[in-house]
Write a protein that holds these residues in place. Structure first.
Motif, PDB file in Angstrom:
ATOM      1  N   ASP A 109       0.868  -1.182   0.000  1.00 38.07           N
ATOM      2  CA  ASP A 109       0.000   0.000   0.000  1.00 38.07           C
ATOM      3  C   ASP A 109       0.900   1.226   0.000  1.00 38.07           C
ATOM      4  O   ASP A 109       1.443   1.615   1.036  1.00 38.07           O
ATOM      5  CB  ASP A 109      -0.908  -0.015   1.231  1.00 38.07           C
ATOM      6  N   VAL A 110       1.067   1.828  -1.163  1.00 37.73           N
ATOM      7  CA  VAL A 110       2.034   2.918  -1.313  1.00 37.73           C
ATOM      8  C   VAL A 110       1.664   4.119  -0.452  1.00 37.73           C
ATOM      9  O   VAL A 110       2.515   4.702   0.219  1.00 37.73           O
ATOM     10  CB  VAL A 110       2.164   3.330  -2.790  1.00 37.73           C
ATOM     11  N   ASP A 111       0.391   4.506  -0.456  1.00 40.39           N
ATOM     12  CA  ASP A 111      -0.019   5.682   0.305  1.00 40.39           C
ATOM     13  C   ASP A 111       0.174   5.474   1.806  1.00 40.39           C
ATOM     14  O   ASP A 111       0.589   6.384   2.529  1.00 40.39           O
ATOM     15  CB  ASP A 111      -1.482   6.024   0.003  1.00 40.39           C
ATOM     16  N   ARG A 112      -0.141   4.269   2.276  1.00 41.07           N
ATOM     17  CA  ARG A 112       0.055   3.963   3.701  1.00 41.07           C
ATOM     18  C   ARG A 112       1.525   4.056   4.073  1.00 41.07           C
ATOM     19  O   ARG A 112       1.889   4.638   5.111  1.00 41.07           O
ATOM     20  CB  ARG A 112      -0.482   2.566   4.015  1.00 41.07           C
ATOM     21  N   THR A 113       2.392   3.510   3.229  1.00 43.14           N
ATOM     22  CA  THR A 113       3.832   3.532   3.507  1.00 43.14           C
ATOM     23  C   THR A 113       4.379   4.949   3.412  1.00 43.14           C
ATOM     24  O   THR A 113       5.215   5.372   4.227  1.00 43.14           O
ATOM     25  CB  THR A 113       4.578   2.606   2.539  1.00 43.14           C
ATOM     26  N   LYS A 114       3.909   5.700   2.415  1.00 40.40           N
ATOM     27  CA  LYS A 114       4.345   7.096   2.283  1.00 40.40           C
ATOM     28  C   LYS A 114       3.977   7.879   3.542  1.00 40.40           C
ATOM     29  O   LYS A 114       4.809   8.639   4.080  1.00 40.40           O
ATOM     30  CB  LYS A 114       3.695   7.720   1.052  1.00 40.40           C
ATOM     31  N   ALA A 115       2.759   7.698   4.036  1.00 36.79           N
ATOM     32  CA  ALA A 115       2.318   8.403   5.247  1.00 36.79           C
ATOM     33  C   ALA A 115       3.176   8.010   6.445  1.00 36.79           C
ATOM     34  O   ALA A 115       3.501   8.844   7.298  1.00 36.79           O
ATOM     35  CB  ALA A 115       0.849   8.109   5.518  1.00 36.79           C
ATOM     36  N   PHE A 116       3.570   6.722   6.511  1.00 35.17           N
ATOM     37  CA  PHE A 116       4.390   6.247   7.628  1.00 35.17           C
ATOM     38  C   PHE A 116       5.733   6.964   7.648  1.00 35.17           C
ATOM     39  O   PHE A 116       6.160   7.488   8.692  1.00 35.17           O
ATOM     40  CB  PHE A 116       4.601   4.734   7.503  1.00 35.17           C
ATOM     41  N   TYR A 117       6.418   7.019   6.509  1.00 32.67           N
ATOM     42  CA  TYR A 117       7.747   7.627   6.488  1.00 32.67           C
ATOM     43  C   TYR A 117       7.679   9.147   6.621  1.00 32.67           C
ATOM     44  O   TYR A 117       8.582   9.765   7.200  1.00 32.67           O
ATOM     45  CB  TYR A 117       8.505   7.205   5.234  1.00 32.67           C
ATOM     46  N   GLU A 118       6.622   9.758   6.119  1.00 27.47           N
ATOM     47  CA  GLU A 118       6.451  11.194   6.338  1.00 27.47           C
ATOM     48  C   GLU A 118       6.223  11.479   7.822  1.00 27.47           C
ATOM     49  O   GLU A 118       6.678  12.497   8.348  1.00 27.47           O
ATOM     50  CB  GLU A 118       5.295  11.724   5.498  1.00 27.47           C
ATOM     51  N   LYS A 119       5.534  10.574   8.500  1.00 25.93           N
ATOM     52  CA  LYS A 119       5.318  10.729   9.939  1.00 25.93           C
ATOM     53  C   LYS A 119       6.638  10.687  10.698  1.00 25.93           C
ATOM     54  O   LYS A 119       6.786  11.315  11.757  1.00 25.93           O
ATOM     55  CB  LYS A 119       4.383   9.624  10.441  1.00 25.93           C
ATOM     56  N   LEU A 120       7.602   9.960  10.158  1.00 26.77           N
ATOM     57  CA  LEU A 120       8.927   9.915  10.788  1.00 26.77           C
ATOM     58  C   LEU A 120       9.703  11.209  10.599  1.00 26.77           C
ATOM     59  O   LEU A 120      10.772  11.389  11.196  1.00 26.77           O
ATOM     60  CB  LEU A 120       9.756   8.762  10.209  1.00 26.77           C
ATOM     61  N   GLY A 121       9.197  12.081   9.740  1.00 21.64           N
ATOM     62  CA  GLY A 121       9.902  13.324   9.470  1.00 21.64           C
ATOM     63  C   GLY A 121      10.909  13.204   8.343  1.00 21.64           C
ATOM     64  O   GLY A 121      11.779  14.070   8.187  1.00 21.64           O
ATOM     65  N   TRP A 122      10.799  12.124   7.542  1.00 17.18           N
ATOM     66  CA  TRP A 122      11.713  11.955   6.424  1.00 17.18           C
ATOM     67  C   TRP A 122      11.291  12.859   5.274  1.00 17.18           C
ATOM     68  O   TRP A 122      10.102  13.092   5.042  1.00 17.18           O
ATOM     69  CB  TRP A 122      11.746  10.495   5.969  1.00 17.18           C
ATOM     70  N   ARG A 123      12.258  13.350   4.518  1.00 22.81           N
ATOM     71  CA  ARG A 123      12.005  14.286   3.424  1.00 22.81           C
ATOM     72  C   ARG A 123      11.419  13.561   2.214  1.00 22.81           C
ATOM     73  O   ARG A 123      11.956  12.549   1.763  1.00 22.81           O
ATOM     74  CB  ARG A 123      13.322  14.955   3.027  1.00 22.81           C
ATOM     75  N   LEU A 124      10.318  14.081   1.679  1.00 18.06           N
ATOM     76  CA  LEU A 124       9.724  13.531   0.461  1.00 18.06           C
ATOM     77  C   LEU A 124      10.388  14.196  -0.735  1.00 18.06           C
ATOM     78  O   LEU A 124      10.290  15.404  -0.920  1.00 18.06           O
ATOM     79  CB  LEU A 124       8.219  13.777   0.435  1.00 18.06           C
TER      80      LEU A 124
END
Length: 226
Positions: free
Chosen positions: A22-37
């Motif tokens: 699930d790309v959107d779920r994973t993207k949200a997870f790493y953004e929550k970590l404060g990682w740069r998109l």
């Protein structure tokens, strides 16, 4: 194999690529970590999301159609941190389920022994030896590895020092080596000097550098005595 690094081409680890369910779920997870998109592009059945941990030179890419295989999780993706407690607290504050701090019974990354993980920090407080872990929504396992002082030779680009500064640093190293020399068995002075100088040139205080040199001599003593 030649040890000459002068004419070797640069090869820097740039990115680790894996597929997720699930790309959107994973993207949200790493953004929550404060990682740069950095990138989020899609075309047909293909999607490429590129994110980078704070202050990291390497990134991760995940999505759909970015790898030949569509299943399986990555194991032991390693994030170097200089303060394991602070890094762990930051993740927990962001809602991430992080393990307790642990060390490996047989040394870093040794999963070949029974019950390889031991609760708590490395008893000797050594750099490289204490860890915590967490997983993303697809079970990709991340390890936080505390690295407070890099071992000699672990940096490709050593800081440049002018001659006068080097002389001052060598005098300081000799002064800090003197108490060690008087209280320990006979040894080659350069084996203590090297980790001390490396630590000082990479930002450690003189006390931290002396402690790093002491640890190095203790860890390397079986090799150095051969």
């Amino acid at each position: 194999m030649s040890s000459n690094q002068v004419n070797r081409p640069n090869m820097k680890l740039e990115v680790v690529v894996f597929t997720v369910s699930d790309v959107d779920r994973t993207k949200a997870f790493y953004e929550k970590l404060g990682w740069r998109l950095d990138i989020d592009v899609a075309a047909g059945g293909y999607r490429n999301v590129h994110v980078t941990p704070p202050n990291s030179d390497a990134s991760i890419i995940f999505g759909k159609g970015v790898t030949p295989n569509s299943s399986g999780s990555a194991q032991n993706l390693v994030l170097a941190v200089d303060d394991l407690d602070a890094a762990r607290k930051d993740l927990i504050d962001r809602g991430v389920n992080v393990s307790e701090i642990f060390h490996y019974a047989g040394g870093p990354f040794n999963n070949a022994v029974e019950n390889p993980r031991v609760d708590g920090r490395d008893p000797e407080g050594r750099s490289y030896f204490s860890f915590a872990s967490f997983e993303d929504p697809d079970g990709n396992l991340w390890l936080l590895q505390e690295i407070t002082t890099r071992l000699p030779g672990r940096l490709w680009d050593a800081p440049q020092t002018d001659v006068a500064a080097l002389a001052t640093l060598l005098r300081e190293t000799a002064e800090h080596h003197d108490p060690y020399e008087k209280t320990h068995a006979k040894h080659d002075w350069w084996d203590w000097y090297a980790p001390y100088l490396s630590a000082r040139q990479n930002g450690s205080s003189s006390e931290e550098a002396a402690a790093a040199a002491d640890r190095y001599m203790k860890e390397a003593s079986p090799v150095l005595s051969r």
